[in-house]
Design an enzyme around this catalytic site. Structure first.
Site, PDB file in Angstrom:
ATOM      1  N   GLN A 225       0.832  -1.210   0.000  1.00  0.00           N
ATOM      2  CA  GLN A 225       0.000   0.000   0.000  1.00  0.00           C
ATOM      3  C   GLN A 225       0.864   1.257   0.000  1.00  0.00           C
ATOM      4  OE1 GLN A 225      -2.937  -2.053   3.157  1.00  0.00           O
ATOM      5  NE2 GLN A 225      -3.461   0.073   2.807  1.00  0.00           N
ATOM      6  N   ARG A 372      -8.857  -0.086   7.615  1.00  0.00           N
ATOM      7  CA  ARG A 372      -9.860   0.782   7.023  1.00  0.00           C
ATOM      8  C   ARG A 372     -10.304   1.870   7.999  1.00  0.00           C
ATOM      9  NH1 ARG A 372     -14.083  -1.161   2.304  1.00  0.00           N
ATOM     10  NH2 ARG A 372     -14.512   0.949   1.693  1.00  0.00           N
ATOM     11  N   CYS A 373      -9.301   2.434   8.662  1.00  0.00           N
ATOM     12  CA  CYS A 373      -9.579   3.591   9.503  1.00  0.00           C
ATOM     13  C   CYS A 373      -8.299   4.374   9.675  1.00  0.00           C
ATOM     14  CB  CYS A 373     -10.166   3.186  10.847  1.00  0.00           C
ATOM     15  SG  CYS A 373      -8.968   2.855  12.124  1.00  0.00           S
ATOM     16  N   GLU A 742     -13.129   5.138   4.645  1.00  0.00           N
ATOM     17  CA  GLU A 742     -13.183   4.454   5.932  1.00  0.00           C
ATOM     18  C   GLU A 742     -14.395   4.803   6.766  1.00  0.00           C
ATOM     19  OE1 GLU A 742      -9.353   5.724   6.784  1.00  0.00           O
ATOM     20  OE2 GLU A 742      -8.432   4.044   5.769  1.00  0.00           O
TER      21      GLU A 742
END
Ligand code: CDP
Length: 788
Positions: A225, A372-373, A742
């Site tokens: 990523q 996802r935050c 998110e």
């Protein structure tokens, strides 16, 4: 003549995802699709024990397996000074264990073979002699004086299992507010556990490392990523010159934070390629992914709110015990060991707050990644939203009304929170009122009362969360020392077609489409005329990668500003060609024209051609620009979610009847992409609320190490998501956009838990920890005499 303004020139159009043309044809190129001549395959010997000494490793039988080329152990790596690597949180993690293992599935040896099958046979033939040691699974017990010291390697600096104590806020003022509330108001307290879960991307982690002795060049295809950051870390760890390392992150099948850390398998594959002179592929299987790579959450929270008797909140006090596992490999910005947990004051006007976090080692896999935050925002939002519902129920107030009375008001922005963050913009009441109208909240409450009278269980759960996304600014945010800016390079070719390269890396978010839309909107082109590339460190400008919803807030801003630089140069060319001053020109989508003489103009395509064929003598030829963007602040997306559940008294089964999600991510680039992000994110919020937990037994054995035991929700379990939006642009972002990827994962879990607790509040249920499995709910029903 005015140029034709197509709808797709503008932001906010539901332009179909360009990348889907290859994905729906099965022509995505993932790391495991890379095939190189003479490539070898790696597989890892992993510890069956959660804590043990390694007495010996015998590779002799493995080396006899047909096809096995080499077996690399921790001692081999030690000789090359590669047995340990730095983590993103400045701990040292074993690449291959040398003398002890600290968690089940830890990497012990790396077998290299001519096929994946031979490598697996080789793994089975490696004989490791372990001496089991006492295991610590419970983070509270890890702090007990009698607990074994899990990290003797760093006992000088850290004599206990406690990694850090971190605190923020004004403790004295907060304590005083609590003392006042104890006598004149109300104080509520609740323990909450946010369970350990795993991002479980469809594509597991892996790499192909190809070191060429002749050129000294290392190419690594990586499920990354953050390819640039990984290249820098490879250079630092392996001691290779950075310009001779090329990291290529091709199509990535989901990341969700799991592909931010560097894993031992990557380092082993590089070491194996350097040793053998051949390319080496390592791809982990599902159980390896779940059992050994970056987990998320695992926060044990004790929260307290001080309020007046009418429910006006005044102070928040939170103590958290964070289980980081065997190594501190949490992916957090350096200055913020508990990430952006500061957002735990939520959307409410708290005057005082004090928060502390103690992190400890246990015999579990390392991690603590931003699933996802934006770095611990999910944990923070969960706690404040659960607490607001608890306060409402304790006071006998409607949870929606309690929120409405406590929201930060729209006119208070920019708003300085009690934990010293400046929220850029918001309209929380607007979002909640829209969600309430969409579901007809009053009618639902009426229905609930009627059902309750009949003995039926129905609950309504609300979550009005605020996020904090888009790290930098670089002066406050860095990872492993690298400042968190981001970048975009825009090249306009002579015919007006564009190649843009960005510093972030998509894992399914649709950047090839939405970033093309940003450039198209700035230059008045069709997104079809703009190709967006990313993920290759030899070509893309340096960036910090995609996680924590930072792509749009940071690289999206860089993209708009790079395009604006191009437009500025095009303006100079236009002035030259039209023989007027720049101040005499006006811009409309795709074209500069002379003020008052609209027929006299030049399109961006004409100007691009001129940049290469008839460039003014005072300018450099060509039409391209690069922008490195260091944001002045984060963006603060928010949302209002309402979940309606029915509970089956016979089975404890929770049925989500309705779920209304109103999101606000500022200016929307592509509503269809945003909708997709919200749908996926809601399902990943449903997951921990109802299904997923990465549990361990007392011996440190993983109890959910594959998809039979680790229950990710499928389309079957997913309810119909209803969505809507409000738009409150970020005042400091060039196009007013905030992140969105998110929000739904952050906002959804508590809406579901609040709904279930709301269904049971009248019988005295105050809290149930996630995941709300039928068994857990049924046990509560049985305890309350509600089973039928
Ligand atoms: O960092 P990440 O890409 O995961 O998250 P994001 O910045 O929230 O963006 C997710 C996707 O939604 C990207 O394709 C964005 O460009 C798009 N998006 C949008 O169309 N409008 C917004 N206001 C925010 C994101």
């Amino acid at each position: 003549m005015a140029s034709e303004v197509h709808a797709h020139h503008r932001l906010g159009e539901p332009y179909k995802r360009k990348e889907d043309a290859r994905f729906i044809r099965g022509q995505g190129q993932y790391v495991d699709d890379v095939q190189l001549p003479g490539m070898l395959y790696g597989d890892i010997v992993r510890s069956p024990y959660a804590h043990a000494l390694i007495k010996s490793i015998d590779s002799s039988e493995a080396l006899k397996v047909s096809g096995v080329v080499a077996v690399i152990t921790g001692k081999d790596l030690e000789a090359a000074n590669l047995a340990w690597m730095p983590t993103l949180s400045a701990d040292m993690e074993a690449v291959l264990a040398v003398d002890r293992v600290l968690y089940q599935m830890q990497e012990v040896a790396f077998v290299v073979a001519t096929s994946r099958y031979a490598a697996a046979d080789g793994v089975a033939a490696v004989d490791v002699d372990y001496e089991p040691l006492p295991v610590v699974v419970d983070p509270k017990k890890a702090l007990a004086p009698e607990a074994p010291l899990l990290r003797p390697d760093k006992k000088e600096k850290q004599p206990t299992n406690q990694i850090y104590h971190w605190e923020t806020g004004d403790e004295d003022a907060t304590n005083a507010a609590f003392a006042e509330a104890e006598s004149n108001g109300v104080v509520i307290r609740q323990d909450l556990y946010v369970p350990r879960i795993h991002p479980a991307p469809i594509e597991t982690c892996g790499c192909v490392a190809d070191y060429r002795k002749a050129t000294g060049k290392l190419t690594v295809w990586l499920t990354s990523q953050a390819p640039h950051a990984h290249r820098t870390l490879f250079a630092l760890v392996a001691g290779l010159p950075e310009h001779r390392i090329r990291v290529i992150s091709p199509d990535v099948g989901g990341g969700f934070g799991n592909k931010v850390p560097i894993y031992p398998g990557y380092v082993c594959a590089v070491a194996a390629s350097v040793t053998t002179g051949k390319p080496v592929k390592w791809i982990e299987d599902r159980s390896e992914n779940i059992g050994s790579t970056g987990f998320a959450r695992d926060y044990h929270i004790h929260a307290e709110i001080a309020a007046d008797k009418d429910g006006m909140v005044n102070a928040l006090r939170v103590h958290t015990l964070a289980d980081h596992g065997a190594f501190d490999a949490a992916a957090q910005p350096t200055k913020f060991p508990a990430g952006l947990f500061h957002i735990c004051t939520g959307s409410y006007d708290f005057k005082h707050a004090f928060v502390d976090v103690d992190a400890v080692h246990t015999n579990k896999a390392p991690g603590g990644i931003a699933y996802r935050c934006s770095f611990r925002v999910t944990e923070a939002s969960y706690l404040i939203e659960r607490m607001m519902d608890t306060l409402a129920h304790d006071l006998g107030k409607d949870p929606a009304q309690l929120r409405l009375q406590n929201f930060i008001k729209p006119e208070a922005f920019p708003y300085r929170s009690a934990l010293n963050w400046t929220f850029d913009s918001g309209n929380y009441e607007g979002a909640l009122r829209l969600a309430m109208k969409n579901v007809d909240y009053e009618a639902l409450r009426q229905e609930q009362a009627e059902k309750r009278a009949r003995g039926e269980l129905m609950g309504i759960g609300i979550s009005t969360f605020t996020e904090i996304v888009g790290a930098g600014p670089g002066k406050h945010f860095d990872i492993a020392g690298i400042q968190m800016f981001d970048s975009c390079e825009v090249r306009v070719h002579p015919t007006g077609k564009v190649l843009a390269r960005i510093g972030v890396q998509t894992q399914g978010q649709g950047h090839e489409t939405t970033f093309a839309q940003i450039i198209a909107a700035e230059l008045g082109l069709s997104p079809d005329d703009v190709d967006v590339e990313h993920g290759d460190t030899d070509t893309a400008p340096y960036g910090l990668g995609t996680y924590a919803s930072r792509s749009t807030p940071v690289a999206g801003a860089a993209t708009a500003l790079a395009a604006r630089k191009v437009r500025e140069k095009a303006k100079k060319i236009a002035a030259y060609l039209l023989e007027v001053g720049e101040e005499d020109l006006e811009w409309e989508l795709g074209r500069f024209f002379v003020k008052g003489a609209p027929a006299k103009g030049k399109t961006i395509q004409e100007l691009a051609f001129a940049a290469y064929t008839n460039c003014p003598p005072f300018l450099e030829p060509g039409l391209e620009a690069v922008n490195y963007y260091d944001p002045p602040n984060l963006t603060y997306p928010f949302g209002a979610y309402i979940c309606v559940v029915d509970i089956d008294c016979g089975t404890g089964m929770v049925h989500i009847r309705r779920f209304m999600a109103v999101d606000d991510c500022g200016t929307v680039i592509n509503p269809m992409v945003v909708e997709g992000q919200v749908h996926g994110g809601l399902t990943q919020g449903l997951a921990p609320a109802m299904y997923e937990e990465l549990a361990y037994d007392a011996d440190g054995n993983i109890l959910a190490g594959n998809f039979q035991d680790y229950l990710i929700p499928t389309a079957m379990e997913t309810p119909l998501w209803e969505t809507d939006r409000t738009i409150t642009p970020s005042p400091h972002h060039p196009i007013g956009a905030k992140g969105v990827g998110e929000s739904p994962t952050v906002g959804a879990p508590q809406a579901i838990v609040n709904a279930v607790v709301d269904a049971l509040a009248h019988v005295g249920v105050r809290h149930i920890d996630m995941p709300l499995t039928p068994w857990k709910v049924w046990k509560v029903l049985e305890e309350k005499g509600l089973t039928s």
